[in-house]
Enzyme design. Structure first.
Site, PDB file in Angstrom:
ATOM      1  CB  CYS A  26     -43.680 -25.453 -45.710  1.00  0.00           C
ATOM      2  SG  CYS A  26     -43.365 -26.801 -46.880  1.00  0.00           S
ATOM      3  CB  CYS A  60     -48.338 -27.227 -51.942  1.00  0.00           C
ATOM      4  SG  CYS A  60     -48.571 -25.767 -50.905  1.00  0.00           S
TER       5      CYS A  60
END
Length: 284
Positions: A226, A76
């Site tokens: 993201c 992430c």
């Protein structure tokens, strides 16, 4: 364990509940359950998931990511920037350049700080993985998926598949505001061609150095940002001849901007902010 301390942080609106496992030590068998609970906007704190900041034998800290459905993720980008900020500001490391262990390997973070407060983080996301085996994706293991036609119901899209330690499929669109995010995002995420699921990105090209971006994240749905997806979008832009290597590409996400550079050495550099929202005690 009846309660634990937490810090809520976000990178461009992509928010997670961060738990310092040096101090709290949440039980392994309850991690998925706790992630679902704290992520709820109605009965929890509200977030895209939970990230544990853990001891590591390979680096100052290790990051573990749990999506808001309880599944564990591998990487992430926004989370990495927040972990770097937390680790430095909470004295888990005194270095301004250090590694973070993830399920996808070691990742280097370089922070910019002002009087002990981290303002910006640049993360070396490593080299993109492009073969179907590396994604993973069904088909010839050594093939790449670049500008390949996909049909979902009555909709035909051209997609490029990129792994940044987690799988992404990037689709160019003429108008980002018309991207079929809510209708096709959940369908593509669980498409059987991607045995582990896939993150879904729609990208509008403004210029060779500027992209508009929206994302449906595997296990979380629509999020404000993201980081690995922005990296995948920039890599896809280069692979399709729109952008060039070793140039900064500004990616406009719903929550703000990231600067991505697919360097000549093959590594992808991601630069952006990380913010602390609040901290407190969560009661189980």
């Amino acid at each position: 364990m009846n309660s634990f301390r937490f810090t809520k942080m976000h990178g461009l609106g992509n928010s997670y509940i961060y738990v310092n496992q040096f101090e709290e030590q949440l039980p392994e068998e309850r991690l998925a359950e706790i992630a679902v609970k704290v992520s709820s906007i109605h009965t929890g704190i509200g977030s895209d998931g939970m990230i544990l900041i853990c001891p590591s034998e390979k680096a100052p800290v290790k990051m573990r990511i749990f999506n808001n459905d309880g599944s564990e993720g591998k990487n992430c980008g926004n989370g990495l920037r927040c972990v770097a900020k937390y680790a430095y500001e909470h004295k888990l490391t005194e270095e301004t350049s250090f590694f973070i262990e993830t399920l996808s390997g070691l990742v280097k973070a370089d922070i910019t700080e002002d009087n002990g407060i981290v303002r910006e983080v640049a993360v070396d996301m490593g080299e993109p993985r492009l073969t179907k085996k590396e994604l993973p994706m069904l088909g010839n293991e050594d093939e790449r998926t670049i500008d390949e036609t996909f049909v979902f119901g009555e909709t035909e899209l051209s997609g490029t598949a990129v792994s940044m330690g987690n799988p992404h499929i990037v689709f160019p669109v003429a108008d980002i505001n018309q991207a079929p995010l809510t209708t096709l995002g959940p369908v593509i995420e669980k498409d059987p061609r991607f045995p582990e699921g896939v993150n879904v990105e729609f990208v509008e090209t403004v210029s060779a150095d500027e992209l508009h971006f929206r994302v449906w994240e595997r296990g979380s749905g629509i999020t404000q940002a993201c980081g690995t997806g922005a990296c995948a979008a920039a890599v896809a832009s280069v692979l399709n001849g729109v952008s060039e290597r070793n140039r900064d590409i500004t990616v406009h996400l719903a929550g703000g901007d990231l600067v991505i550079n697919w360097q000549d050495n093959g590594h992808v550099l991601m630069t952006g902010p990380a913010e602390t929202v609040c901290s407190g005690v969560y009661y189980l």
